[in-house]
Design an enzyme around this catalytic site. Structure first.
Site, PDB file in Angstrom:
ATOM      1  N   GLU A 150       0.831  -1.196   0.000  1.00  0.00           N
ATOM      2  CA  GLU A 150       0.000   0.000   0.000  1.00  0.00           C
ATOM      3  C   GLU A 150       0.871   1.253   0.000  1.00  0.00           C
ATOM      4  O   GLU A 150       1.920   1.301   0.650  1.00  0.00           O
ATOM      5  CB  GLU A 150      -0.903   0.004   1.244  1.00  0.00           C
ATOM      6  CG  GLU A 150      -1.969   1.072   1.245  1.00  0.00           C
ATOM      7  CD  GLU A 150      -2.984   0.863   2.374  1.00  0.00           C
ATOM      8  OE1 GLU A 150      -3.435   1.859   2.940  1.00  0.00           O
ATOM      9  OE2 GLU A 150      -3.301  -0.319   2.686  1.00  0.00           O
ATOM     10  N   ASP A 186       0.039   5.429   0.427  1.00  0.00           N
ATOM     11  CA  ASP A 186      -1.079   6.301   0.786  1.00  0.00           C
ATOM     12  C   ASP A 186      -0.748   7.779   0.791  1.00  0.00           C
ATOM     13  O   ASP A 186       0.308   8.199   1.267  1.00  0.00           O
ATOM     14  CB  ASP A 186      -1.544   6.017   2.231  1.00  0.00           C
ATOM     15  CG  ASP A 186      -2.066   4.621   2.433  1.00  0.00           C
ATOM     16  OD1 ASP A 186      -2.501   4.010   1.466  1.00  0.00           O
ATOM     17  OD2 ASP A 186      -2.029   4.148   3.582  1.00  0.00           O
ATOM     18  N   GLU A 205      -3.085  10.243   2.863  1.00  0.00           N
ATOM     19  CA  GLU A 205      -4.252  10.346   3.727  1.00  0.00           C
ATOM     20  C   GLU A 205      -4.356  11.790   4.213  1.00  0.00           C
ATOM     21  O   GLU A 205      -3.466  12.300   4.896  1.00  0.00           O
ATOM     22  CB  GLU A 205      -4.143   9.402   4.925  1.00  0.00           C
ATOM     23  CG  GLU A 205      -4.299   7.944   4.538  1.00  0.00           C
ATOM     24  CD  GLU A 205      -4.219   7.019   5.742  1.00  0.00           C
ATOM     25  OE1 GLU A 205      -4.896   5.974   5.712  1.00  0.00           O
ATOM     26  OE2 GLU A 205      -3.490   7.325   6.701  1.00  0.00           O
ATOM     27  N   GLY A 225       4.303   1.057   9.156  1.00  0.00           N
ATOM     28  CA  GLY A 225       3.764   1.760   7.998  1.00  0.00           C
ATOM     29  C   GLY A 225       4.600   2.915   7.509  1.00  0.00           C
ATOM     30  O   GLY A 225       4.298   3.511   6.489  1.00  0.00           O
ATOM     31  N   TRP A 268      -9.463   8.115  15.178  1.00  0.00           N
ATOM     32  CA  TRP A 268      -8.039   8.418  15.261  1.00  0.00           C
ATOM     33  C   TRP A 268      -7.587   9.643  14.482  1.00  0.00           C
ATOM     34  O   TRP A 268      -6.526  10.210  14.760  1.00  0.00           O
ATOM     35  CB  TRP A 268      -7.210   7.230  14.778  1.00  0.00           C
ATOM     36  CG  TRP A 268      -7.294   6.978  13.301  1.00  0.00           C
ATOM     37  CD1 TRP A 268      -8.211   6.204  12.667  1.00  0.00           C
ATOM     38  CD2 TRP A 268      -6.430   7.489  12.278  1.00  0.00           C
ATOM     39  NE1 TRP A 268      -7.984   6.196  11.312  1.00  0.00           N
ATOM     40  CE2 TRP A 268      -6.890   6.981  11.045  1.00  0.00           C
ATOM     41  CE3 TRP A 268      -5.315   8.325  12.282  1.00  0.00           C
ATOM     42  CZ2 TRP A 268      -6.284   7.273   9.828  1.00  0.00           C
ATOM     43  CZ3 TRP A 268      -4.704   8.629  11.064  1.00  0.00           C
ATOM     44  CH2 TRP A 268      -5.185   8.102   9.862  1.00  0.00           C
ATOM     45  N   GLY A 300      -5.896  12.024  17.810  1.00  0.00           N
ATOM     46  CA  GLY A 300      -6.045  10.671  18.331  1.00  0.00           C
ATOM     47  C   GLY A 300      -7.472  10.283  18.647  1.00  0.00           C
ATOM     48  O   GLY A 300      -7.700   9.395  19.465  1.00  0.00           O
TER      49      GLY A 300
END
Length: 336
Positions: free
Chosen positions: A108, A110, A112, A137, A203, A207
């Site tokens: 993946e 991303d 975001e 990640g 999140w 958070g």
């Protein structure tokens, strides 16, 4: 068809591919030509000329598109305008993934976009997953040096055999050479391209402290100038459709302008990161006590970040006097 005609046809195809790759940034497609609806069908609105699509998030659902083909390397780009006003908890994602095919070993890449409370800037996070590396990640987070809600800005992902480059408005913001990665962590399998908007209240903003407030909805993200350039993979076999075609296509892709990191591009990337990066996994010693092999730790840079990987100085102080910067992607990740 005679071998001579077949060879001529293949040569013509390769010439067309090479021409397109020479300027991949101009190779845009209509929405229906490159994408199909993924979810939230009633919340997907296409323009009359089929060149622009708006994705909506409301109380009932978000929405999303997926590319009609999988790609084995490529250049993927879109000009995006993000929702304005109060957008806490909202996530707009533009990313490649093969999670629906390789559930436990997915790759993946991303973009975001993470919404915020009124008056606070949108932030953009880039993630890299290889071979199911969901626990690492390699997130980086940035604020944008412009208001992404008032006009379209371009976001691009270049993925070749040798490198991955994330671009914002044709400025590289992250460069990942394959040589710096462990073999298993570099994305290597064919991926689809996704564009989504969804509720990430758990999140996305502080958070999960600030959740989506649908009083301010529906939230609308618009996409145009859609580019899908690369070696298409067979939907059945999930492998490149033709070795000769892919070899030529990937060679042309590697030689295209977005793949060439000139000195000017390197300098522009360094300036962007110095001015806009607010989180780096390389300096997050709480989550990653042992640095990743690709992390080039610079002491002068390390001092700017806390042990959590976050920038030491608040964004507001760091940028005082400057103009305010106004589903299903990868799961996160840090308490950012």
């Amino acid at each position: 068809m005679s071998p001579l005609i077949a060879s001529a046809a293949l040569l013509l195809l390769l010439m067309l591919v090479a021409a397109a790759m020479a300027d991949v940034t101009a190779a845009t497609v209509a929405v229906s030509e490159g994408y199909t609806a993924l979810f939230g069908f009633d919340n997907i609105l296409r323009s009359a000329d089929d060149r622009t699509v708006s994705l909506l998030l409301d109380r009932t659902t978000g929405s999303g598109l997926v590319s009609s083909s999988m790609y084995h390397h490529g250049f993927f780009s879109a000009s995006i305008k993000l929702p304005s006003d109060y957008t806490a908890g909202v996530i707009v994602a533009f990313y490649t993934s093969n999670g629906e095919v390789y559930e436990k070993t997915h790759d993946e890449l991303d973009f975001e976009f993470l919404g915020n409370i009124r008056g606070k800037p949108w932030r953009v996070q880039t993630n890299v997953y290889g071979n199911g590396s969901v626990s690492r990640g390699r997130e980086e987070r940035y604020v944008l040096p412009f208001d992404p809600t008032t006009e379209f800005h371009r976001y691009s992902i270049l993925w070749t055999r040798d490198a991955i480059i994330f671009y914002v408005d044709d400025v590289p913001i992250r460069y990942i050479p394959r040589s710096s990665y462990t073999v298993d962590d570099f994305p290597s399998k064919p991926m689809s391209l996704y564009a989504t908007i969804w509720d990430g209240s758990n999140w996305a903003t502080s958070g999960g402290r600030y959740r989506v407030d649908y009083i301010h909805g529906p939230f609308v993200a618009s996409f145009t100038d859609l580019a899908l350039v690369g070696c298409r993979a067979s939907p059945a076999a999930r492998t490149p459709t033709d070795d000769g075609y892919c070899t030529e296509a990937e060679a042309a892709l590697a030689a295209s302008d977005p793949a060439v990191m000139t000195l000017a591009k390197q300098q522009a990337m360094r300036r962007f990161r110095e001015q806009n990066m607010v989180y780096s996994y390389c300096y997050d010693t709480r989550r990653y006590p042992v640095p990743f092999p690709e992390c080039d730790l610079v002491e002068s840079e390390r001092r700017r970040f806390k042990q959590s990987g976050h920038l030491r100085l608040a964004f507001r102080r760091r940028r005082r006097g400057r103009r305010p910067v106004r589903g299903v992607a990868g799961t996160a990740k840090a308490d950012m």
